[in-house]
Scaffold this motif. Structure first.
Motif, PDB file in Angstrom:
ATOM      1  N   PHE A  76       0.868  -1.181   0.000  1.00 18.84           N
ATOM      2  CA  PHE A  76       0.000   0.000   0.000  1.00 18.84           C
ATOM      3  C   PHE A  76       0.903   1.229   0.000  1.00 18.84           C
ATOM      4  N   THR A  77       0.591   2.164  -0.864  1.00 20.35           N
ATOM      5  CA  THR A  77       1.346   3.403  -0.966  1.00 20.35           C
ATOM      6  C   THR A  77       0.399   4.566  -0.717  1.00 20.35           C
ATOM      7  N   ALA A  78       0.776   5.430   0.199  1.00 22.82           N
ATOM      8  CA  ALA A  78      -0.022   6.622   0.513  1.00 22.82           C
ATOM      9  C   ALA A  78       0.883   7.839   0.311  1.00 22.82           C
ATOM     10  N   PRO A  79       0.946   8.356  -0.927  1.00 26.41           N
ATOM     11  CA  PRO A  79       1.890   9.438  -1.211  1.00 26.41           C
ATOM     12  C   PRO A  79       1.463  10.806  -0.688  1.00 26.41           C
ATOM     13  N   GLU A  80       0.265  10.922  -0.159  1.00 25.29           N
ATOM     14  CA  GLU A  80      -0.224  12.210   0.335  1.00 25.29           C
ATOM     15  C   GLU A  80      -0.721  12.119   1.774  1.00 25.29           C
ATOM     16  N   HIS A  96       5.088  10.507   2.515  1.00 23.43           N
ATOM     17  CA  HIS A  96       4.832   9.445   1.544  1.00 23.43           C
ATOM     18  C   HIS A  96       5.037   8.152   2.330  1.00 23.43           C
ATOM     19  N   LEU A  97       3.946   7.452   2.604  1.00 21.07           N
ATOM     20  CA  LEU A  97       4.036   6.193   3.358  1.00 21.07           C
ATOM     21  C   LEU A  97       4.014   5.016   2.396  1.00 21.07           C
ATOM     22  N   MET A  98       4.819   4.015   2.719  1.00 19.91           N
ATOM     23  CA  MET A  98       4.780   2.770   1.963  1.00 19.91           C
ATOM     24  C   MET A  98       4.729   1.617   2.962  1.00 19.91           C
ATOM     25  N   ILE A  99       3.699   0.790   2.821  1.00 20.20           N
ATOM     26  CA  ILE A  99       3.479  -0.345   3.717  1.00 20.20           C
ATOM     27  C   ILE A  99       3.541  -1.619   2.881  1.00 20.20           C
ATOM     28  N   GLN A 147       2.846 -12.463   8.440  1.00 16.59           N
ATOM     29  CA  GLN A 147       4.136 -13.137   8.527  1.00 16.59           C
ATOM     30  C   GLN A 147       5.266 -12.117   8.623  1.00 16.59           C
ATOM     31  N   TRP A 148       5.055 -10.950   8.005  1.00 21.88           N
ATOM     32  CA  TRP A 148       6.079  -9.907   7.996  1.00 21.88           C
ATOM     33  C   TRP A 148       5.424  -8.601   7.583  1.00 21.88           C
ATOM     34  N   LEU A 149       5.903  -7.490   8.143  1.00 20.60           N
ATOM     35  CA  LEU A 149       5.409  -6.177   7.753  1.00 20.60           C
ATOM     36  C   LEU A 149       6.547  -5.181   7.883  1.00 20.60           C
ATOM     37  N   ARG A 150       6.597  -4.254   6.927  1.00 17.46           N
ATOM     38  CA  ARG A 150       7.516  -3.120   7.045  1.00 17.46           C
ATOM     39  C   ARG A 150       6.783  -1.864   6.611  1.00 17.46           C
ATOM     40  N   ILE A 151       7.216  -0.735   7.187  1.00 23.23           N
ATOM     41  CA  ILE A 151       6.659   0.554   6.813  1.00 23.23           C
ATOM     42  C   ILE A 151       7.813   1.526   6.615  1.00 23.23           C
ATOM     43  N   GLY A 152       7.692   2.319   5.587  1.00 23.72           N
ATOM     44  CA  GLY A 152       8.606   3.424   5.352  1.00 23.72           C
ATOM     45  C   GLY A 152       7.810   4.710   5.408  1.00 23.72           C
ATOM     46  N   GLY A 153       8.177   5.602   6.289  1.00 21.74           N
ATOM     47  CA  GLY A 153       7.546   6.917   6.370  1.00 21.74           C
ATOM     48  C   GLY A 153       8.541   7.953   5.889  1.00 21.74           C
ATOM     49  N   TYR A 154       8.323   8.450   4.685  1.00 31.76           N
ATOM     50  CA  TYR A 154       9.213   9.426   4.064  1.00 31.76           C
ATOM     51  C   TYR A 154       8.573  10.804   4.260  1.00 31.76           C
ATOM     52  N   TRP A 213       9.127 -12.368  -3.080  1.00 35.76           N
ATOM     53  CA  TRP A 213       9.678 -11.193  -3.751  1.00 35.76           C
ATOM     54  C   TRP A 213       9.152  -9.942  -3.070  1.00 35.76           C
ATOM     55  N   ILE A 214      10.060  -9.186  -2.513  1.00 35.13           N
ATOM     56  CA  ILE A 214       9.700  -7.936  -1.849  1.00 35.13           C
ATOM     57  C   ILE A 214      10.499  -6.838  -2.541  1.00 35.13           C
ATOM     58  N   PRO A 215       9.827  -6.051  -3.368  1.00 34.30           N
ATOM     59  CA  PRO A 215      10.553  -5.025  -4.117  1.00 34.30           C
ATOM     60  C   PRO A 215      11.055  -3.909  -3.201  1.00 34.30           C
ATOM     61  N   ASP A 216      12.108  -3.239  -3.656  1.00 38.97           N
ATOM     62  CA  ASP A 216      12.600  -2.065  -2.944  1.00 38.97           C
ATOM     63  C   ASP A 216      11.505  -1.014  -2.927  1.00 38.97           C
ATOM     64  N   GLN A 217      11.522  -0.174  -1.915  1.00 33.86           N
ATOM     65  CA  GLN A 217      10.524   0.893  -1.850  1.00 33.86           C
ATOM     66  C   GLN A 217      10.833   2.003  -2.847  1.00 33.86           C
ATOM     67  N   LYS A 218      12.081   2.247  -3.125  1.00 33.28           N
ATOM     68  CA  LYS A 218      12.511   3.203  -4.154  1.00 33.28           C
ATOM     69  C   LYS A 218      11.871   4.585  -4.022  1.00 33.28           C
ATOM     70  N   VAL A 219      11.684   5.031  -2.795  1.00 34.21           N
ATOM     71  CA  VAL A 219      11.242   6.401  -2.581  1.00 34.21           C
ATOM     72  C   VAL A 219      12.510   7.205  -2.318  1.00 34.21           C
ATOM     73  N   GLU A 220      12.763   8.160  -3.164  1.00 32.51           N
ATOM     74  CA  GLU A 220      13.978   8.955  -3.031  1.00 32.51           C
ATOM     75  C   GLU A 220      13.925   9.793  -1.756  1.00 32.51           C
TER      76      GLU A 220
END
Length: 153
Positions: free
Chosen positions: A42-46, A61-64, A110-117, A140-147
């Motif tokens: 889930f991506t919440a860019p706003e 910009h949140l990425m879960i 089983q696993w969760l990560r969050i990135g809060g940019y 397969w867990i892609p990179d978040q790739k949020v600059e």
């Protein structure tokens, strides 16, 4: 394949924005592919919350990403939950980690990560990252790739 959605209270219904994250109802449904290991993003860019001291808006910009077990989050309830932070005063770290902990408590994934940019306030961006442990093998867990924030140009 039919899915039991009888317990859902928001999907397909008019729903008001919750006044706060504590009042928001996060809902879950049975994982339709519980025998498979896969990643949901889930991506919440706003994403917006309020500074608890000044009341000024903070933006992120949140990425879960998560690997479900028996449950997946119902997306409308997640959108309403995230939007409920709009009038909620909390520091960046609290918002990011509260979201992660609420999802872990609801879903037991089983696993969760969050990135809060987070975008800068006072000239300093604050990025907040958390994950529940090592990512499961074979998923397969892609990179978040949020600059990271770089300012103009």
């Amino acid at each position: 394949m039919t899915h039991d959605v009888s317990g859902l209270t928001q999907l397909g219904q008019p729903s008001r924005l919750p006044a706060s994250p504590d009042q928001a109802v996060l809902e879950r449904v049975a994982n339709p592919h519980a025998s498979l290991r896969y990643c949901i993003r889930f991506t919440a860019p706003e994403f917006t919350s309020l500074c608890p001291l000044t009341g000024q808006p903070d933006f992120a910009h949140l990425m879960i990403d998560y690997v479900p077990d028996a449950w997946i989050v119902e997306s409308k309830s997640l959108k309403l939950y995230l939007a409920s932070f709009r009038n909620h005063g909390a520091f960046h770290e609290a918002c990011t980690l509260d979201i992660a902990q609420r999802l872990v408590g609801l879903l037991a994934p089983q696993w969760l990560r969050i990135g809060g940019y987070w975008y800068p306030r006072g000239g300093i961006p604050i990025d907040v990252f958390w994950q529940s442990g090592a990512a499961p093998d074979g998923v397969w867990i892609p990179d978040q790739k949020v600059e990271p924030y770089r300012g103009r140009g």
